[in-house]
Design an enzyme around this catalytic site. Structure first.
Site, mmCIF file in Angstrom:
data_model
loop_
_atom_site.group_PDB
_atom_site.id
_atom_site.type_symbol
_atom_site.label_atom_id
_atom_site.label_comp_id
_atom_site.label_asym_id
_atom_site.label_seq_id
_atom_site.Cartn_x
_atom_site.Cartn_y
_atom_site.Cartn_z
ATOM 1 N N CYS A 169 82.498 -17.842 -105.686
ATOM 2 C CA CYS A 169 81.708 -18.061 -106.739
ATOM 3 C C CYS A 169 80.509 -18.771 -106.137
ATOM 4 O O CYS A 169 80.265 -19.218 -105.113
ATOM 5 C CB CYS A 169 82.234 -19.082 -107.631
ATOM 6 S SG CYS A 169 84.037 -18.482 -108.465
ATOM 7 N N ASN A 225 82.476 -23.716 -107.475
ATOM 8 C CA ASN A 225 82.955 -22.779 -106.246
ATOM 9 C C ASN A 225 83.730 -23.634 -105.457
ATOM 10 O O ASN A 225 83.437 -24.730 -104.719
ATOM 11 C CB ASN A 225 81.533 -22.440 -105.618
ATOM 12 C CG ASN A 225 81.991 -21.934 -104.260
ATOM 13 O OD1 ASN A 225 81.204 -21.562 -103.320
ATOM 14 N ND2 ASN A 225 82.803 -21.150 -104.299
ATOM 15 N N GLY A 226 84.958 -23.122 -105.316
ATOM 16 C CA GLY A 226 85.980 -23.569 -104.424
ATOM 17 C C GLY A 226 87.431 -23.479 -104.984
ATOM 18 O O GLY A 226 87.607 -22.582 -105.803
ATOM 19 N N TYR A 268 80.183 -13.731 -93.028
ATOM 20 C CA TYR A 268 80.296 -12.801 -93.927
ATOM 21 C C TYR A 268 79.888 -13.003 -95.371
ATOM 22 O O TYR A 268 79.149 -12.303 -96.024
ATOM 23 C CB TYR A 268 81.987 -11.968 -94.076
ATOM 24 C CG TYR A 268 82.041 -11.236 -95.137
ATOM 25 C CD1 TYR A 268 81.443 -9.791 -95.070
ATOM 26 C CD2 TYR A 268 82.953 -11.394 -96.302
ATOM 27 C CE1 TYR A 268 81.666 -8.888 -95.974
ATOM 28 C CE2 TYR A 268 83.107 -10.517 -97.147
ATOM 29 C CZ TYR A 268 82.533 -9.261 -97.164
ATOM 30 O OH TYR A 268 82.763 -8.248 -98.127
ATOM 31 N N GLY A 283 79.829 -13.435 -106.389
ATOM 32 C CA GLY A 283 80.984 -13.052 -107.460
ATOM 33 C C GLY A 283 80.678 -12.261 -108.354
ATOM 34 O O GLY A 283 79.466 -12.149 -108.976
#
Ligand code: SF4
Length: 481
Positions: A25, A127-128, A267, A53
């Site tokens: 995210c 995010n996480g 990535y 995302g």
């Protein structure tokens, strides 16, 4: 009997991203004392974070008294139009782009999440992934709390809301001290913007400045996209509170050690981002050079798999002296709505998205560099289309170590039985993907590319099985067995 071929030949889809770890995210927040157009800036910030995302997007704005918001499924550009953005006015805003790793992909689970409490409203974008969310959720439910969504972020929001009437800063400290896992969070109240990063700094979060106003976002590329200056990264275990009086910092964790996700550099993150002082592009070039030193081969040309394999291919070329050339042309217009071809066509269909540049590979010994191999299905197709294009030899090089374990920290990973690196040795993987030779960068090599030191570590859990935070017992059972 199930052969290796059968075992891994399960991909029925041409999307290259299907055979990658999935994005997570992206979060963005801004507080303006100077009448900046916070909603448009949040829109452009989220647009720059779209790679993190693509399932849903949302913006919540505060005018100092109340919230307005809009959320929807799809890309930022699909969810918002000019009219909608104009209807959201205020002095501060937070936004979120989501790939679901906890909770299903529905509008109800789209973030930012908002809750009302006695003295106002609070919104959160996360995010996480929390490894103890289930336990806390059960305790809160026992105490009568009713959850609106199935996402773990609501657990943090409900913990904050319970205490918020005393002091919002203290409520955030108490809430994040109760949760375990990875989190880069932005929180909005009517008059404050708050950012939090977990004690290991697994997910990135940075601070920017524009005309004297502060911004929080997942990656520095979002600051560049709106013309803001990078100030610094939020430190592991730090809370920053931004309001009309400026910015205040609180350290909420006694023991902190920076252990940023190494896959951010390999990535996930955009190459034009700098995370915790390390530029993503530069780290990928360095990884390519180390990859060559660890896995040399004689060849005529080095090519990279677009997009994230390309900097490592350039590094490999530079270190080896083997010329770099463009190996594939990517069809930029194949979107998520692309209609999958029939079953017979699927095995050949990587070329729909990625076509080999025959003039650069025909009759040559080719080194192909990719950032990772997860299931191995796409790698096999890439080797096949290079051979069809006339490559004499195909040597596969990978700029991440062998992926053997799943991630618990906000990255969608297949279970171990589907990870080719967890089930096959090097020779079996080489055979499976059909390459003439195969080589991965080592864990030491990737850490070297990131200037790892005693003070500055990285999470390499999906390569080593050793994580910065212990994995949840339930997930241990499901994933590791
Ligand atoms: S386990 Fe892998 S993907 Fe997950 S945080 Fe660690 S390095 Fe990143």
């Amino acid at each position: 009997m199930c052969t290796l071929n059968d075992k891994f030949n399960t991909c029925s889809c041409i999307e290259l991203e299907e055979d990658k770890f999935k994005d997570e995210c992206g979060v963005f927040g801004i507080f303006s004392k100077n009448d900046l157009d916070v909603v448009s800036l949040t829109y452009y910030g989220l647009y720059a974070l779209q790679h993190r995302g693509q399932e849903s997007a949302g913006i919540v704005v505060s005018d100092g008294k109340e919230f307005k918001y809009h959320k929807g499924m799809g890309l930022v550009s699909d969810v918002f139009d000019k009219k909608l953005l104009e209807s959201l006015k205020g002095q501060s805003a937070i936004g979120h782009v989501r790939y679901s790793t906890a909770g299903s992909s529905t509008l109800n689970n789209a973030q930012p999440l908002i809750v009302k409490y006695k003295l106002g409203s609070i919104a959160i974008a996360h995010n996480g992934n929390l490894v103890n969310a289930d336990v806390i959720r059960a305790l809160l439910e026992d105490a009568g709390y009713i959850f609106q969504t199935s996402v773990d972020s609501e657990v943090i929001l409900s913990l904050i809301a319970r205490e918020a009437k005393k002091d919002i800063g203290k409520a955030v400290v108490d809430a994040v001290q109760a949760v375990k896992g990875s989190y880069a969070i932005v929180i909005l109240t009517e008059d404050k913007l708050i950012g939090v990063r977990d004690p290991n700094g697994i997910r990135p979060l940075c601070i920017g400045e524009l005309n004297g106003d502060y911004i929080l976002c997942s990656e520095s590329c979002a600051l560049d996209s709106i013309g803001a200056d990078f100030v610094r990264d939020v430190a592991p275990g730090e809370i920053v509170i931004i309001d009309k009086d400026g910015i205040k910092s609180i350290n909420f964790a006694e023991k902190t050690k920076c252990e940023t996700c190494s896959f951010e550099y390999i990535y996930f993150a955009r190459p034009d981002s700098t995370i915790d002082g390390i530029n993503v592009y530069t780290s990928r070039i360095k990884a390519g050079k180390i990859l060559y030193k660890e896995n040399p081969v004689e060849a005529d040309v080095v090519i990279g798999v677009p997009d994230s394999g390309i900097p490592a291919a350039l590094g490999y070329s530079e270190a080896s002296g083997i010329p770099y050339a463009i190996g594939f042309i990517k069809n930029k217009y194949v979107g998520r709505t692309f209609i999958s071809p029939s079953k017979e066509l699927r095995s050949k269909a990587v070329a729909v998205k990625l076509n080999p540049l025959k003039v650069n590979v025909e009759g040559r010994r080719v080194v192909i560099v990719d950032d990772s191999i997860v299931r191995g299905t796409t790698s096999r197709k890439l080797v096949e289309i290079l051979r069809r294009a006339g490559a004499k030899e195909v040597h596969f090089r990978v700029s991440s170590p062998v992926v053997k374990y799943p991630c618990y920290f906000g990255i969608d990973t297949p279970c171990r039985k589907d990870l080719i690196g967890a089930n096959a040795n090097m020779e079996e993987i080489r055979e499976e993907i059909g390459a003439d030779s195969l080589g991965y960068i080592s864990i030491d090599g990737i850490l070297k590319s990131l200037d790892c030191s005693a003070e500055r570590g990285y999470c390499v859990g999906c390569f080593s099985g050793i994580y910065p935070i212990s994995a949840p017992i339930e997930k241990d059972k499901n994933y590791l067995e």
